[in-house]
Design a protein around this motif. Structure first.
Motif, PDB file in Angstrom:
ATOM      1  N   MET A 184       0.821  -1.205   0.000  1.00  0.00           N
ATOM      2  CA  MET A 184       0.000   0.000   0.000  1.00  0.00           C
ATOM      3  C   MET A 184       0.863   1.268   0.000  1.00  0.00           C
ATOM      4  SD  MET A 184      -3.063  -0.986  -0.254  1.00  0.00           S
ATOM      5  CE  MET A 184      -3.713   0.666  -0.144  1.00  0.00           C
ATOM      6  N   GLN A 185       1.992   1.222   0.706  1.00  0.00           N
ATOM      7  CA  GLN A 185       2.894   2.377   0.711  1.00  0.00           C
ATOM      8  C   GLN A 185       3.433   2.644  -0.688  1.00  0.00           C
ATOM      9  OE1 GLN A 185       5.670   0.895   3.565  1.00  0.00           O
ATOM     10  NE2 GLN A 185       4.554   1.690   5.335  1.00  0.00           N
ATOM     11  N   THR A 186       3.827   1.593  -1.389  1.00  0.00           N
ATOM     12  CA  THR A 186       4.341   1.742  -2.751  1.00  0.00           C
ATOM     13  C   THR A 186       3.254   2.275  -3.679  1.00  0.00           C
ATOM     14  OG1 THR A 186       5.956  -0.035  -2.429  1.00  0.00           O
ATOM     15  CG2 THR A 186       5.377   0.515  -4.697  1.00  0.00           C
ATOM     16  N   GLU A 187       2.030   1.762  -3.546  1.00  0.00           N
ATOM     17  CA  GLU A 187       0.932   2.233  -4.381  1.00  0.00           C
ATOM     18  C   GLU A 187       0.608   3.698  -4.098  1.00  0.00           C
ATOM     19  OE1 GLU A 187      -2.376  -0.407  -3.989  1.00  0.00           O
ATOM     20  OE2 GLU A 187      -1.421  -2.000  -5.142  1.00  0.00           O
ATOM     21  N   LEU A 188       0.657   4.071  -2.823  1.00  0.00           N
ATOM     22  CA  LEU A 188       0.410   5.471  -2.476  1.00  0.00           C
ATOM     23  C   LEU A 188       1.433   6.382  -3.139  1.00  0.00           C
ATOM     24  CD1 LEU A 188      -0.874   7.793  -0.885  1.00  0.00           C
ATOM     25  CD2 LEU A 188       0.584   7.155   1.057  1.00  0.00           C
ATOM     26  N   LEU A 189       2.702   6.008  -3.086  1.00  0.00           N
ATOM     27  CA  LEU A 189       3.737   6.833  -3.708  1.00  0.00           C
ATOM     28  C   LEU A 189       3.495   6.997  -5.206  1.00  0.00           C
ATOM     29  CD1 LEU A 189       7.132   5.787  -2.054  1.00  0.00           C
ATOM     30  CD2 LEU A 189       5.871   7.930  -1.782  1.00  0.00           C
ATOM     31  N   GLN A 190       3.090   5.925  -5.869  1.00  0.00           N
ATOM     32  CA  GLN A 190       2.850   5.991  -7.311  1.00  0.00           C
ATOM     33  C   GLN A 190       1.700   6.944  -7.629  1.00  0.00           C
ATOM     34  OE1 GLN A 190       2.203   1.839  -8.175  1.00  0.00           O
ATOM     35  NE2 GLN A 190       4.389   1.380  -8.328  1.00  0.00           N
ATOM     36  N   LEU A 191       0.617   6.861  -6.858  1.00  0.00           N
ATOM     37  CA  LEU A 191      -0.528   7.727  -7.100  1.00  0.00           C
ATOM     38  C   LEU A 191      -0.212   9.181  -6.732  1.00  0.00           C
ATOM     39  CD1 LEU A 191      -3.328   5.361  -5.773  1.00  0.00           C
ATOM     40  CD2 LEU A 191      -2.897   5.985  -8.164  1.00  0.00           C
ATOM     41  N   TRP A 192       0.535   9.370  -5.653  1.00  0.00           N
ATOM     42  CA  TRP A 192       0.918  10.725  -5.258  1.00  0.00           C
ATOM     43  C   TRP A 192       1.815  11.363  -6.316  1.00  0.00           C
ATOM     44  CZ3 TRP A 192       5.935  12.460  -3.973  1.00  0.00           C
ATOM     45  CH2 TRP A 192       5.977  13.788  -3.525  1.00  0.00           C
ATOM     46  N   GLU A 193       2.730  10.604  -6.881  1.00  0.00           N
ATOM     47  CA  GLU A 193       3.600  11.134  -7.933  1.00  0.00           C
ATOM     48  C   GLU A 193       2.782  11.645  -9.116  1.00  0.00           C
ATOM     49  OE1 GLU A 193       6.732  11.680  -8.199  1.00  0.00           O
ATOM     50  OE2 GLU A 193       7.764  10.496  -6.675  1.00  0.00           O
ATOM     51  N   GLU A 194       1.664  10.983  -9.381  1.00  0.00           N
ATOM     52  CA  GLU A 194       0.818  11.377 -10.498  1.00  0.00           C
ATOM     53  C   GLU A 194       0.037  12.655 -10.206  1.00  0.00           C
ATOM     54  OE1 GLU A 194      -3.149   9.702 -12.858  1.00  0.00           O
ATOM     55  OE2 GLU A 194      -1.928   8.329 -11.630  1.00  0.00           O
ATOM     56  N   LEU A 195      -0.514  12.763  -8.987  1.00  0.00           N
ATOM     57  CA  LEU A 195      -1.403  13.873  -8.667  1.00  0.00           C
ATOM     58  C   LEU A 195      -0.714  15.012  -7.936  1.00  0.00           C
ATOM     59  CD1 LEU A 195      -4.519  11.871  -7.437  1.00  0.00           C
ATOM     60  CD2 LEU A 195      -4.056  12.739  -9.735  1.00  0.00           C
ATOM     61  N   ARG A 196       0.273  14.685  -7.112  1.00  0.00           N
ATOM     62  CA  ARG A 196       1.053  15.629  -6.318  1.00  0.00           C
ATOM     63  C   ARG A 196       0.219  16.587  -5.456  1.00  0.00           C
ATOM     64  NH1 ARG A 196       6.792  16.149  -6.150  1.00  0.00           N
ATOM     65  NH2 ARG A 196       7.566  14.214  -7.051  1.00  0.00           N
ATOM     66  N   PRO A 197      -0.715  16.090  -4.654  1.00  0.00           N
ATOM     67  CA  PRO A 197      -1.310  16.962  -3.640  1.00  0.00           C
ATOM     68  C   PRO A 197      -0.303  17.202  -2.527  1.00  0.00           C
ATOM     69  CG  PRO A 197      -2.031  14.711  -3.271  1.00  0.00           C
ATOM     70  CD  PRO A 197      -1.199  14.697  -4.535  1.00  0.00           C
ATOM     71  N   SER A 198      -0.532  18.207  -1.721  1.00  0.00           N
ATOM     72  CA  SER A 198       0.238  18.369  -0.487  1.00  0.00           C
ATOM     73  C   SER A 198      -0.280  17.335   0.504  1.00  0.00           C
ATOM     74  CB  SER A 198       0.050  19.773   0.081  1.00  0.00           C
ATOM     75  OG  SER A 198       0.339  20.749  -0.894  1.00  0.00           O
ATOM     76  N   VAL A 199       0.637  16.656   1.207  1.00  0.00           N
ATOM     77  CA  VAL A 199       0.244  15.565   2.101  1.00  0.00           C
ATOM     78  C   VAL A 199       0.740  15.829   3.512  1.00  0.00           C
ATOM     79  CG1 VAL A 199       0.442  13.095   2.592  1.00  0.00           C
ATOM     80  CG2 VAL A 199       0.302  13.874   0.222  1.00  0.00           C
ATOM     81  N   LEU A 200      -0.156  15.656   4.475  1.00  0.00           N
ATOM     82  CA  LEU A 200       0.217  15.544   5.882  1.00  0.00           C
ATOM     83  C   LEU A 200      -0.111  14.115   6.300  1.00  0.00           C
ATOM     84  CD1 LEU A 200      -0.826  18.791   7.795  1.00  0.00           C
ATOM     85  CD2 LEU A 200       1.457  17.811   7.591  1.00  0.00           C
ATOM     86  N   PHE A 201       0.916  13.367   6.656  1.00  0.00           N
ATOM     87  CA  PHE A 201       0.798  11.927   6.886  1.00  0.00           C
ATOM     88  C   PHE A 201       1.243  11.622   8.313  1.00  0.00           C
ATOM     89  CE2 PHE A 201       2.110   7.530   6.834  1.00  0.00           C
ATOM     90  CZ  PHE A 201       1.329   6.900   5.873  1.00  0.00           C
ATOM     91  N   ILE A 202       0.316  11.148   9.138  1.00  0.00           N
ATOM     92  CA  ILE A 202       0.633  10.803  10.518  1.00  0.00           C
ATOM     93  C   ILE A 202       0.957   9.319  10.612  1.00  0.00           C
ATOM     94  CG2 ILE A 202      -0.402  10.481  12.798  1.00  0.00           C
ATOM     95  CD1 ILE A 202      -1.790  13.104  12.452  1.00  0.00           C
ATOM     96  N   THR A 203       2.007   9.001  11.339  1.00  0.00           N
ATOM     97  CA  THR A 203       2.378   7.605  11.511  1.00  0.00           C
ATOM     98  C   THR A 203       3.189   7.442  12.792  1.00  0.00           C
ATOM     99  OG1 THR A 203       3.560   5.724  10.527  1.00  0.00           O
ATOM    100  CG2 THR A 203       4.454   7.913  10.094  1.00  0.00           C
ATOM    101  N   HIS A 204       3.118   6.241  13.363  1.00  0.00           N
ATOM    102  CA  HIS A 204       4.015   5.862  14.452  1.00  0.00           C
ATOM    103  C   HIS A 204       5.216   5.091  13.920  1.00  0.00           C
ATOM    104  CE1 HIS A 204       0.536   6.646  17.169  1.00  0.00           C
ATOM    105  NE2 HIS A 204       1.514   7.022  17.965  1.00  0.00           N
TER     106      HIS A 204
END
Length: 285
Positions: free
Chosen positions: A192-212
């Motif tokens: 899912m992380q890899t898929e997110l990166l691929q989709l983000w590269e296409e659309l390039r929204p600003s992202v705030l991503f919370i994680t532990h």
């Protein structure tokens, strides 16, 4: 209202527009406890996210990470300080924002297709065109053929794909993600992380991503922000100079520069984790 086109998607409503920068200045949020006491969740948070930047926020449990996202979205009002999106002060629900939570936020009575269609329909896209657009996004996230399933008929990873398609279908200016992959197993999480990166590269929204997950933060982000233990504020900001596009996150984790960055950030984060644990132990005692 402006039209954008993507292969096979037909005419779509560009609900978000170009990525927007986020400026958080002196942000403080206080709540009243059930006993009537005042609890300060975050104090004097100052943070900038450039348009199209992927920013991860890491900190110990209870440091106010989710509270910060709520201020950016406009779901909550600050007690002090301000949040600006695209140069405008947030004083209500922020336009062009998509939110992805840790818990599944799908409608259980709607099919996969109808869940993904919700955003375009609510923003005025005709149903026929919203259907074509939703089918295209289900194809992008690898769920073509599952359009008529219901959320309870899907695996955890598949539900996350539906949620991701629903979050991105309106091409948001800002994508807020609150531990979206925290409940997944290690293998599914990496996919899912890899898929997110691929989709983000296409659309390039600003992202705030919370994680532990510190590894997750370094693998995905352009910038990693460390928050202190409660009340949360910004302790350190690390720029991640790993080249893009990054490809498979599993491979990234073995690169020398990744390990160097992970070690540097952990030195800052560990102190806050230890302090938060000590605070919790003191309360329990």
């Amino acid at each position: 209202m402006s039209d954008t086109r993507s292969p096979g998607a037909g005419r779509t409503l560009d609900a978000g527009g170009p990525a927007a920068g986020i400026e958080i200045v002196g942000l403080t949020k206080r709540f009243l406890t059930p006993k009537g006491d005042t609890f300060t969740a975050i104090r004097d948070v100052t943070l900038s996210v450039e348009p199209g930047q992927f920013c991860a926020i890491v900190g110990p449990t209870g440091c106010g990470k989710s509270t910060t996202l709520a201020q950016v979205s406009g779901l909550e009002r600050p007690s002090a300080g301000s949040v600006s999106v695209g140069g405008r002060i947030v004083d209500g629900i922020t336009q062009g924002v998509s939110y992805m939570f840790q818990a599944d936020s799908l409608f259980p009575w709607k099919t996969v297709l109808n869940n993904v269609m919700v955003g375009p329909v609510l923003t005025g896209t005709p149903k026929k065109e919203a259907t074509v657009l939703a089918l295209d996004w289900l194809r992008r996230v690898g769920l073509a053929g599952f359009e008529d399933r219901y959320p309870h008929q899907l695996s955890g990873g598949m539900r996350k794909r539906v949620a991701m398609a629903a979050a991105l279908i309106n091409r948001p200016r800002i994508l807020l993600m609150d531990e979206p992959f925290g409940a997944l197993d290690v293998q599914t999480k990496a996919i899912m992380q890899t898929e997110l990166l691929q989709l983000w590269e296409e659309l390039r929204p600003s992202v705030l991503f919370i994680t532990h997950d510190l590894d997750e933060a370094v693998a995905l982000a352009d910038r990693v922000v460390i928050m202190t233990s409660s009340p949360g504020t910004v302790k350190d900001v690390f720029d991640i100079d790993l080249p893009r596009p990054r490809g498979d996150v599993q491979q990234i984790r073995h690169e020398r520069r990744f390990l160097e960055l992970q070690g540097q950030i952990w030195e800052s984060l560990r102190e806050e984790v230890d302090r938060a644990y000590a605070q919790t132990a003191a309360v329990a005692a």
